[in-house]
Write an enzyme that holds these catalytic residues in place. Sequence first.
Site, short mmCIF file in Angstrom:
data_model
loop_
_atom_site.label_atom_id
_atom_site.label_comp_id
_atom_site.label_asym_id
_atom_site.label_seq_id
_atom_site.Cartn_x
_atom_site.Cartn_y
_atom_site.Cartn_z
N GLU B 49 0.63 -1.11 -0.08
CA GLU B 49 0.01 0.04 -0.20
C GLU B 49 1.00 1.37 0.07
O GLU B 49 1.66 1.40 0.81
CB GLU B 49 -0.91 -0.11 1.11
N ASP B 60 -5.37 8.91 10.25
CA ASP B 60 -4.06 8.40 10.71
C ASP B 60 -3.71 9.02 11.89
O ASP B 60 -3.93 10.25 12.50
CB ASP B 60 -3.01 9.01 9.64
#
Lengths: 440, 258
Positions: B49, B60
């Site tokens: 990824e 995140d």
Amino acid sequence: MTDSAAAGSSHRGAEGPYYGPYGGRWMPESLIAALDEVEQTFGEAREDEEFVAEYQRLCRDYTGRPSLLAEVPRFAAEQGAARILLKREDLNHTGSHKINNVLGQALLARRMGKTRLIAETGAGQHGVATATAAALMGMECMIYMGAEDTRRQALNVARMRLLGAEVVPVEHGAKTLKDAINEALRDWVATVENTHYLLGTVTGPHPFPSMVRWFHQVIGEEAREQMLAQEGRLPDAVAACVGGGSNAMGIFHAFLDDAEVALHGYEAGGDGVETGRHAAAITLGRSGVLHGARSYLMQDEDGQTLDSHSISAGLDYPSVGPEHAHLADSGRAVYEPVTDAECMTAFETLCRTEGIIPAIESAHALAGAARLSAAWTAEDPEAAAERIIVVSLSGRGDKDVGTAAEWFDLLDEQQERQERQERQERLDEDEQGDETGVQA
Amino acid sequence: MSITADAVEAARAEGRSAFIGYLPAGYPDKEASIAAAIALAENGADVLEIGIPYSDPVMDGPVIQQATTEVLARGFRMDEVFEIVAAVSAATDAAVLVMTYWNLIDRMGPAVFARRLAEAGGAGAITPDLTPDEAEAWIAAADAHDLDRVFLAAPTSTPERMRRIAESSRGFVYGVSLMGVTGARTEVSDAAERVVSAAHEAGAERVCVGLGVSTRAHVEEIGAYADGVIVGTALVAALRDGGPEAVAAKAAELSGRG
């Protein structure tokens, strides 16, 4: 309502999730269930007489509604011939319109069984209002605020802490409102079981834009009734500042179907839109997705969010509520930027002529009204004298006195010099102390 | 045919779950990020990824935020993503996905983004803030260029939503192991197993689990029920502290080759 637009073409009561091509729910899957719960709870509550009565009781007995609609003739006289009336949301408990939405959502949070409120804040107004509601309802409260804003609005940080809230300075990104929202969303993803994210404006994922507007619609409903009662007619124009755009949606909504009432939103023009240092997302005109909604967005060629800039922390946001984007496209409302300098002139004039210190956010709307009156007067002074502008004075300016003092250079220079000298002397003494090993 | 599905099925044929590793594009610089991704593939990653740095990454945690903020601060542009994907997919057999917040695709235009990603040899995209409800344009663009599209499934997703997510995904379904953002955790939540079985029941053929996975023990634990295990923060921290060599070592440890 006899003066409403024909059925089917009404702009009022838009439910979302979409407003033309704008709005929606661009959110992590982890938050979808919580958003569904908020949507469902709100949908039921607004039809529940008990809930509505409780909300209205709080608005009356706690906030002090209805707020006044009052003329400011000395201010108006300096701008042109038109009459100017202020919708005094600054007189609400906690000092701004923000309390309308906060009380409503806090009641919803309680209805959902949530015990903790989190919120973002820019100028601190929404944070203070949320901390206030949490104190009132005995809920835990955490406020995320950009580190840059905690410095600009130190007094509001202290106020939130007094009210029992924890204030978290956000050090990421530009350290302003958008970064505070990012951090609040990260908190919410992890705590959604017991926490309600009390979003403070008409942005964000569905149902926030329509729900926050619903709790603020009272501003325009009152203003409209007050105009009819006091003046026997509707205003020619309504002016409001637009950051995320909650006070503007709140006051615009009641007038959306009154075609003869012009609606003017004023964005933060900062140093001037041509400089790139501003927060005028609609004026810039690029569609994009931020914080769960498609709307106008300040972004670069790649889609990275640009840092916004405004003297007003509360308007320092690079996007705008999706319903405003739609109203701008449809032409029902007109949006223009007001620079820091124009805004501060209006701020000073209202202080000096009317004895009212407005929030710097609201001063953008005052500057816009000044511009309208001047333009009408230049065109036809007699006709202008017959016209009325209602301005949403969304908040009071106590929090902004420091910023204004700096802008207008109001601090006594001699006093400043003396303080500087005293500080230097203390530092010198400390140094001597260190050299001789004496503990300060 | 789905490049990503093939990679996960190849691991299954070897009697193990797929190992999927995340690294941010351009971190700490373009060359090192290419070297780190290749090292990751050479040490056991079946799927890579490549995360595209974004100004407002709400899913995140601090480690990935710090890395992507640094990349943006040095003037990262979208062109770099396609260069990195092209370099990495040319040098490895791993399926190369990008992970991106929606506005970056939106700004470029889903059709242009999909074409450029396909031309670079990319397998598809993971979209953490795009649910199937808003994905019509992306699904059309991905289909036009035969790209995989990975949507997230959460512990709070209803059976109805699970079905929609399973139907809309191609490659695999990304099962979110816990309610939270990216970041290493000492224990993997027991919600992960429930997400995997719910997604399987909803019709997903492949369900891979991510968020909070940082040790070989986690990989083994999750690998017992999931079709793949996704690691991000632990690899980014290794890259930060020890460069591509450290990524190689960490990947070998996580994949059980160390």
